[in-house]
Design a protein around this motif. Structure first.
Motif, PDB file in Angstrom:
ATOM      1  N   UNK A 132      -3.915 -31.375 -48.145  1.00 34.84           N
ATOM      2  CA  UNK A 132      -2.975 -31.537 -49.259  1.00 34.84           C
ATOM      3  C   UNK A 132      -2.154 -32.816 -49.133  1.00 34.84           C
ATOM      4  N   UNK A 133      -1.771 -33.181 -47.900  1.00 34.00           N
ATOM      5  CA  UNK A 133      -0.865 -34.321 -47.700  1.00 34.00           C
ATOM      6  C   UNK A 133      -1.502 -35.388 -46.810  1.00 34.00           C
ATOM      7  N   UNK A 134      -2.787 -35.624 -46.971  1.00 38.47           N
ATOM      8  CA  UNK A 134      -3.491 -36.545 -46.085  1.00 38.47           C
ATOM      9  C   UNK A 134      -2.872 -37.942 -46.097  1.00 38.47           C
ATOM     10  N   UNK A 135      -2.550 -38.472 -47.266  1.00 38.89           N
ATOM     11  CA  UNK A 135      -1.993 -39.825 -47.366  1.00 38.89           C
ATOM     12  C   UNK A 135      -0.642 -39.932 -46.674  1.00 38.89           C
ATOM     13  N   UNK A 136       0.109 -38.840 -46.646  1.00 38.06           N
ATOM     14  CA  UNK A 136       1.431 -38.863 -46.029  1.00 38.06           C
ATOM     15  C   UNK A 136       1.356 -39.030 -44.514  1.00 38.06           C
ATOM     16  N   UNK A 137       0.177 -38.761 -43.932  1.00 38.89           N
ATOM     17  CA  UNK A 137       0.020 -38.921 -42.489  1.00 38.89           C
ATOM     18  C   UNK A 137      -0.188 -40.391 -42.095  1.00 38.89           C
ATOM     19  N   UNK A 138      -0.215 -41.271 -43.083  1.00 36.91           N
ATOM     20  CA  UNK A 138      -0.335 -42.698 -42.778  1.00 36.91           C
ATOM     21  C   UNK A 138      -1.725 -43.255 -42.955  1.00 36.91           C
ATOM     22  N   UNK A 139      -2.622 -42.480 -43.529  1.00 30.83           N
ATOM     23  CA  UNK A 139      -4.000 -42.942 -43.696  1.00 30.83           C
ATOM     24  C   UNK A 139      -4.114 -43.783 -44.968  1.00 30.83           C
ATOM     25  N   UNK A 140      -3.593 -44.992 -44.916  1.00 34.18           N
ATOM     26  CA  UNK A 140      -3.612 -45.850 -46.094  1.00 34.18           C
ATOM     27  C   UNK A 140      -5.000 -46.482 -46.253  1.00 34.18           C
ATOM     28  N   UNK A 141      -5.261 -47.066 -47.397  1.00 34.91           N
ATOM     29  CA  UNK A 141      -6.591 -47.537 -47.751  1.00 34.91           C
ATOM     30  C   UNK A 141      -7.129 -48.587 -46.780  1.00 34.91           C
ATOM     31  N   UNK A 142      -6.266 -49.508 -46.340  1.00 29.56           N
ATOM     32  CA  UNK A 142      -6.725 -50.559 -45.430  1.00 29.56           C
ATOM     33  C   UNK A 142      -7.284 -49.966 -44.140  1.00 29.56           C
ATOM     34  N   UNK A 143      -6.688 -48.855 -43.696  1.00 26.27           N
ATOM     35  CA  UNK A 143      -7.193 -48.180 -42.503  1.00 26.27           C
ATOM     36  C   UNK A 143      -8.525 -47.493 -42.800  1.00 26.27           C
TER      37      UNK A 143
ATOM     38  N   UNK B 268      -2.670 -46.802 -38.077  1.00 26.49           N
ATOM     39  CA  UNK B 268      -2.014 -45.795 -38.894  1.00 26.49           C
ATOM     40  C   UNK B 268      -0.626 -46.285 -39.319  1.00 26.49           C
ATOM     41  N   UNK B 269      -0.373 -46.298 -40.623  1.00 26.57           N
ATOM     42  CA  UNK B 269       0.869 -46.852 -41.152  1.00 26.57           C
ATOM     43  C   UNK B 269       2.091 -46.055 -40.714  1.00 26.57           C
ATOM     44  N   UNK B 270       1.952 -44.731 -40.634  1.00 31.97           N
ATOM     45  CA  UNK B 270       3.087 -43.910 -40.212  1.00 31.97           C
ATOM     46  C   UNK B 270       3.493 -44.242 -38.787  1.00 31.97           C
ATOM     47  N   UNK B 271       2.506 -44.500 -37.930  1.00 31.08           N
ATOM     48  CA  UNK B 271       2.812 -44.840 -36.544  1.00 31.08           C
ATOM     49  C   UNK B 271       3.554 -46.167 -36.469  1.00 31.08           C
ATOM     50  N   UNK B 272       3.085 -47.155 -37.216  1.00 37.23           N
ATOM     51  CA  UNK B 272       3.682 -48.488 -37.147  1.00 37.23           C
ATOM     52  C   UNK B 272       5.042 -48.570 -37.823  1.00 37.23           C
ATOM     53  N   UNK B 273       5.170 -47.962 -38.997  1.00 34.15           N
ATOM     54  CA  UNK B 273       6.381 -48.143 -39.800  1.00 34.15           C
ATOM     55  C   UNK B 273       7.510 -47.200 -39.427  1.00 34.15           C
ATOM     56  N   UNK B 274       7.172 -46.047 -38.862  1.00 31.51           N
ATOM     57  CA  UNK B 274       8.211 -45.039 -38.599  1.00 31.51           C
ATOM     58  C   UNK B 274       8.385 -44.801 -37.103  1.00 31.51           C
ATOM     59  N   UNK B 275       7.326 -44.319 -36.464  1.00 28.94           N
ATOM     60  CA  UNK B 275       7.436 -43.915 -35.065  1.00 28.94           C
ATOM     61  C   UNK B 275       7.670 -45.114 -34.151  1.00 28.94           C
ATOM     62  N   UNK B 276       7.024 -46.245 -34.462  1.00 28.64           N
ATOM     63  CA  UNK B 276       7.106 -47.427 -33.590  1.00 28.64           C
ATOM     64  C   UNK B 276       8.028 -48.495 -34.162  1.00 28.64           C
ATOM     65  N   UNK B 277       8.968 -48.093 -34.969  1.00 23.94           N
ATOM     66  CA  UNK B 277       9.829 -49.058 -35.663  1.00 23.94           C
ATOM     67  C   UNK B 277      10.470 -50.061 -34.713  1.00 23.94           C
ATOM     68  N   UNK B 278      10.983 -49.607 -33.574  1.00 25.36           N
ATOM     69  CA  UNK B 278      11.660 -50.499 -32.627  1.00 25.36           C
ATOM     70  C   UNK B 278      10.804 -50.828 -31.405  1.00 25.36           C
ATOM     71  N   UNK B 279       9.605 -50.267 -31.354  1.00 24.99           N
ATOM     72  CA  UNK B 279       8.794 -50.377 -30.147  1.00 24.99           C
ATOM     73  C   UNK B 279       8.432 -51.824 -29.818  1.00 24.99           C
ATOM     74  N   UNK B 280       7.966 -52.576 -30.799  1.00 27.32           N
ATOM     75  CA  UNK B 280       7.480 -53.922 -30.515  1.00 27.32           C
ATOM     76  C   UNK B 280       8.611 -54.890 -30.160  1.00 27.32           C
TER      77      UNK B 280
END
Length: 417
Positions: free
Chosen positions: A111-122, A340-352
């Motif tokens: 139901x919420x596949x796109x919300x997990x960060x699976x954007x088209x480029x991936x 994965x966009x969710x990993x980069x934009x949310x979870x890893x926001x300050x990581x890099x």
């Protein structure tokens, strides 16, 4: 692999009382020295979310060629794992032969596949004939690794002084040699899938393969070979097996190493007392590379089970390791970038910002190009022919690059035809 096996055993022992109620799936992946620690982090989180599923880990693949060869053999013997990790450039043959299963039916039920960060480029990285067959797990780009204490012997004491072209790398090697450094540089010609040859081709904005044609017989192909020869000769580079090179750099014995960003985590865990800096991949021209090949791997469903419970469990594992939290552990434990966009934009926001050695590849993302496979059933054989030719440059067996260009072009094209 032993450490991962032990970790898995501990988790399994804790839940042994309910083992008879679990659905077991089998999983295989490459490069244990890079990914064991990643799956050690992911597995407890997966078991917490899915206590009814047991993941049985098979022996790791040596590299992406081994991964592809193993799956092709296991398909003949009907011994396929439920989920396999394959190089981004090795997915197509598994799709063509009907070994990899389309993920579209599973995606349609989410139901919420796109919300997990699976954007088209991936998704495009694992899409064939408008259907998704692989979910990318990790993305890498070539970068430079520098031991700044060794580099200081060549007068380089800050990041902005690091070489930006291969000619500058050769000049730095000569200064390091004069300063008494025995092995100033390692350049990853022997990395999987002829990746660095493709890096030199894409640096000139030129593909290595066009349709079914091997494009090394182009002016850009000759320039790529000549650049390698100049580097190997000018830096007096030793013919070191790639694992030995990583160990030697981590021990502080090599000043410059050009390799995939994937190894940053492994180097950081094993390095001696020196300052590590990673920097953009040098270019043939002063303006830098015009493109670079995307490395990495994707998770593919290869299960032959007819049990819906096994199929569902395999999908849950495949989805979990490529989703936000699973993908984030890739960045935390390696030098790969999660696609994965969710990993980069949310979870890893300050990581890099906190891990600058792992941020270099992110800065190079605008240069991303395809990591090309050699088409047809002889693709792996073509990879080996090219490997042997490049090794001949390192060992000084081949001196005339025009002659080598002609030889490789003919042999590889015969395989592709």
């Amino acid at each position: 692999m032993q450490k991962l096996t032990t970790a898995i055993a501990l988790v399994l022992c804790a839940g042994s009382a309910m083992a008879e109620d679990k659905v077991t799936i089998e999983f295989a992946y490459p490069y244990s020295h890079l990914f064991d620690v990643t799956y050690e982090n992911i597995l407890p989180k997966f078991y917490e979310a899915h206590p009814d599923i047991e993941v049985k880990f098979r022996a790791t693949y040596e590299n992406y060629e081994d991964a592809n060869n193993t799956i092709l053999r296991e398909a003949v013997a009907n011994e396929l794992p439920d989920v396999t990790m394959q190089g981004l450039n090795r997915q197509a043959i598994l799709v063509d032969k009907g070994i990899a299963k389309s993920l579209e039916p599973f995606i349609a039920d989410e139901a919420d596949f796109a919300k997990e960060g699976y954007h088209k480029a991936m998704l495009d990285l694992g899409t064939f004939d408008d259907a998704v067959y692989g979910l990318p797990f990790s993305i890498s780009l070539p970068v430079g690794y520098y031991n700044m204490e060794v580099m200081a012997k060549a007068g380089i004491t800050s990041e902005d002084q690091l070489p930006k072209t291969w000619d500058e790398v050769i000049g730095t090697c000569q200064k390091l040699t004069e300063a008494g450094v025995d092995n100033p540089m390692f350049w990853g010609w022997n990395i999987t899938g002829n990746w660095f040859l493709q890096a030199l081709m894409w640096s000139q904005d030129t593909p290595t393969v066009i349709g079914n044609d091997f494009n090394l017989d182009s002016p850009e192909g000759l320039k790529a070979l000549e650049t390698m020869k100049a580097l190997f000769d000018g830096c007096d580079m030793q013919n070191i097996e790639w694992k030995a090179a990583l160990s030697s750099f981590s021990a502080g014995e090599i000043g410059m190493m050009f390799w995939s960003t994937s190894a940053v985590g492994a180097v950081e865990r094993s390095m001696g007392d020196f300052t590590l800096v990673t920097h953009e991949f040098p270019g043939i021209a002063a303006s830098g590379p015009m493109g670079l090949p995307a490395g990495g791997n994707a998770a593919m469903l290869t299960s032959t089970s007819e049990d819906p419970a096994v199929q569902a469990a395999a999908w849950e594992w495949l989805k979990f390791i490529t989703s936000g939290e699973g993908a984030a552990d890739v960045a935390r434990t390696t030098g790969y970038m999660p696609p994965n966009q969710a990993a980069n934009d949310i979870i890893l926001k300050d990581f890099y910002a906190e891990n600058p050695a792992k941020a270099t590849a992110v800065r190079q993302l605008p240069l991303l190009r395809d990591w090309q496979a050699y088409p047809g059933d002889n693709g792996l054989a073509a990879t080996q022919v090219i490997y042997d030719g490049l090794e001949g440059i390192v060992t000084r067996e081949f001196d005339d690059m025009s002659e080598l260009q002609e030889q490789l072009s003919e042999e590889v094209q015969d395989l592709l035809d």
